[in-house]
Design a protein around this motif. Structure first.
Motif, PDB file in Angstrom:
ATOM      1  N   LYS A 203       0.826  -1.635   0.110  1.00  0.00           N
ATOM      2  CA  LYS A 203       0.735  -0.273   0.028  1.00  0.00           C
ATOM      3  C   LYS A 203       1.266   1.811   0.126  1.00  0.00           C
ATOM      4  N   THR A 204       0.048   2.447  -0.676  1.00  0.00           N
ATOM      5  CA  THR A 204       0.850   2.652  -0.175  1.00  0.00           C
ATOM      6  C   THR A 204       0.330   4.849   0.465  1.00  0.00           C
ATOM      7  N   PRO A 205       0.924   6.015   0.762  1.00  0.00           N
ATOM      8  CA  PRO A 205       2.306   5.582   0.689  1.00  0.00           C
ATOM      9  C   PRO A 205       2.578   4.062   2.121  1.00  0.00           C
ATOM     10  N   SER A 206       3.975   4.430   1.969  1.00  0.00           N
ATOM     11  CA  SER A 206       4.280   3.478   2.756  1.00  0.00           C
ATOM     12  C   SER A 206       5.843   4.302   3.374  1.00  0.00           C
ATOM     13  N   PHE A 207       6.484   4.009   4.545  1.00  0.00           N
ATOM     14  CA  PHE A 207       6.616   4.884   5.113  1.00  0.00           C
ATOM     15  C   PHE A 207       8.272   4.211   6.139  1.00  0.00           C
ATOM     16  N   PHE A 208       9.526   3.884   5.378  1.00  0.00           N
ATOM     17  CA  PHE A 208      10.613   3.229   6.481  1.00  0.00           C
ATOM     18  C   PHE A 208      11.606   4.522   7.239  1.00  0.00           C
ATOM     19  N   ILE A 209      11.806   4.774   8.585  1.00  0.00           N
ATOM     20  CA  ILE A 209      12.211   5.777   9.539  1.00  0.00           C
ATOM     21  C   ILE A 209      13.718   4.721   9.810  1.00  0.00           C
ATOM     22  N   ASN A 210      14.860   5.042   9.076  1.00  0.00           N
ATOM     23  CA  ASN A 210      16.599   4.765   8.841  1.00  0.00           C
ATOM     24  C   ASN A 210      15.787   2.891   9.149  1.00  0.00           C
ATOM     25  N   GLY A 211      15.500   2.976   8.490  1.00  0.00           N
ATOM     26  CA  GLY A 211      14.796   0.971   8.160  1.00  0.00           C
ATOM     27  C   GLY A 211      13.902   0.623   8.833  1.00  0.00           C
ATOM     28  N   GLN A 212      13.034   0.911   9.681  1.00  0.00           N
ATOM     29  CA  GLN A 212      12.125   0.698  10.535  1.00  0.00           C
ATOM     30  C   GLN A 212      10.780   1.360   9.597  1.00  0.00           C
ATOM     31  N   PRO A 213       9.975   0.061   9.899  1.00  0.00           N
ATOM     32  CA  PRO A 213       8.844   0.815   8.954  1.00  0.00           C
ATOM     33  C   PRO A 213       7.645   1.930  10.648  1.00  0.00           C
ATOM     34  N   LEU A 214       6.672   2.628   9.985  1.00  0.00           N
ATOM     35  CA  LEU A 214       6.174   3.674  10.216  1.00  0.00           C
ATOM     36  C   LEU A 214       5.504   2.991  11.140  1.00  0.00           C
ATOM     37  N   ARG A 215       5.077   3.476  12.791  1.00  0.00           N
ATOM     38  CA  ARG A 215       4.622   2.126  13.746  1.00  0.00           C
ATOM     39  C   ARG A 215       3.081   2.209  13.111  1.00  0.00           C
ATOM     40  N   GLU A 216       2.460   3.367  13.153  1.00  0.00           N
ATOM     41  CA  GLU A 216       0.712   3.874  13.065  1.00  0.00           C
ATOM     42  C   GLU A 216       0.982   4.918  11.638  1.00  0.00           C
ATOM     43  N   PHE A 217       0.436   4.661  11.007  1.00  0.00           N
ATOM     44  CA  PHE A 217       0.054   5.256   9.708  1.00  0.00           C
ATOM     45  C   PHE A 217      -0.683   6.795  10.492  1.00  0.00           C
TER      46      PHE A 217
END
Length: 232
Positions: A203-217
């Motif tokens: 699904k989009t958008p999908s975020f990763f912060i320093n390789g970690q997925p976004l915990r809650e959209f």
């Protein structure tokens, strides 16, 4: 005669017991399969994605993707993005605000997830514009997202109309039309598509912060995870 009947009854009883054991065994296997499938289906997809991301750090270090911010920024944000996605359009202003709030400390890298019909065409337009300069790229992206309701009707998409909305930005449109077929653009899209499969992005958008997925959209969670990355 009685002996033959007794023997037949014995064999029949044995066959019946064998069939019974086979049925019970098959039932056990089926139940076990259902239990395993149930466990897999109810497992945390976020945790699965985090584990996959941790095992494949190279997917976040692809060269050549559009990016904003210092190369060695402490907080590296990767956004898997579809220009035809309504959620991407809605989230875009928040991403810009967060980048401004942490100016010079965060790097945003866009990766393409062309899930919607026609979005691959728009990505080629954007990448052709980027060949004329990063500043023009980000201006074109803003203009195309603003006009998304016009050209990205999911029932009847008209991706070719994006040219109407970038004509006043100083872009050499004829050159951009030619550059859309540059094999480097096709290679970039192919690499992003492969990494989407690896990371199980659906699904989009999908975020990763320093390789970690976004915990809650949510924008607040995105900002919070960026702050955590900056403090780490």
């Amino acid at each position: 005669m009685l002996a033959r009947r007794a023997g037949m009854q014995t064999r029949s009883s044995g066959d019946f017991m064998k069939r019974t054991y086979l049925v019970i065994g098959a039932a056990i296997v089926l139940v076990g399969g259902f239990l395993v499938a149930s466990l897999l289906s109810t497992s945390d997809p976020g945790a699965q994605r985090a584990e996959v991301a941790a095992q494949n750090p190279a997917v976040f270090n692809r060269m050549g993707s559009p990016a904003l911010g210092p190369l060695m920024a402490r907080a590296q944000v990767t956004e898997f993005f579809d220009p035809a996605c309504e959620g991407c359009r809605a989230f875009h202003p928040y991403v810009k605000q967060i980048m401004q709030a942490h100016e010079g400390k965060v790097r945003l890298t866009l990766r393409y997830a062309t899930f919607h019909k026609g979005s691959d065409y728009v990505v080629k337009v954007l990448e052709a514009v980027r060949m004329q300069g990063d500043a023009l790229y980000w201006q074109a992206l803003d203009a195309i997202l603003e006009a998304q309701p016009v050209w990205a009707d999911h029932g009847r998409p008209q991706p070719q109309r994006v040219w109407e909305f970038i004509g006043g930005l100083g872009i050499d449109l004829e050159r951009a039309r030619r550059d859309m077929d540059d094999p480097r653009i096709a290679a970039l899209i192919a690499q992003d598509t492969a990494d989407i499969t690896t990371l199980r992005v659906n699904k989009t958008p999908s975020f990763f912060i320093n390789g970690q997925p976004l915990r809650e959209f949510s924008p607040d969670t995105l900002n919070a995870q960026i702050v955590e990355a900056l403090r780490s």
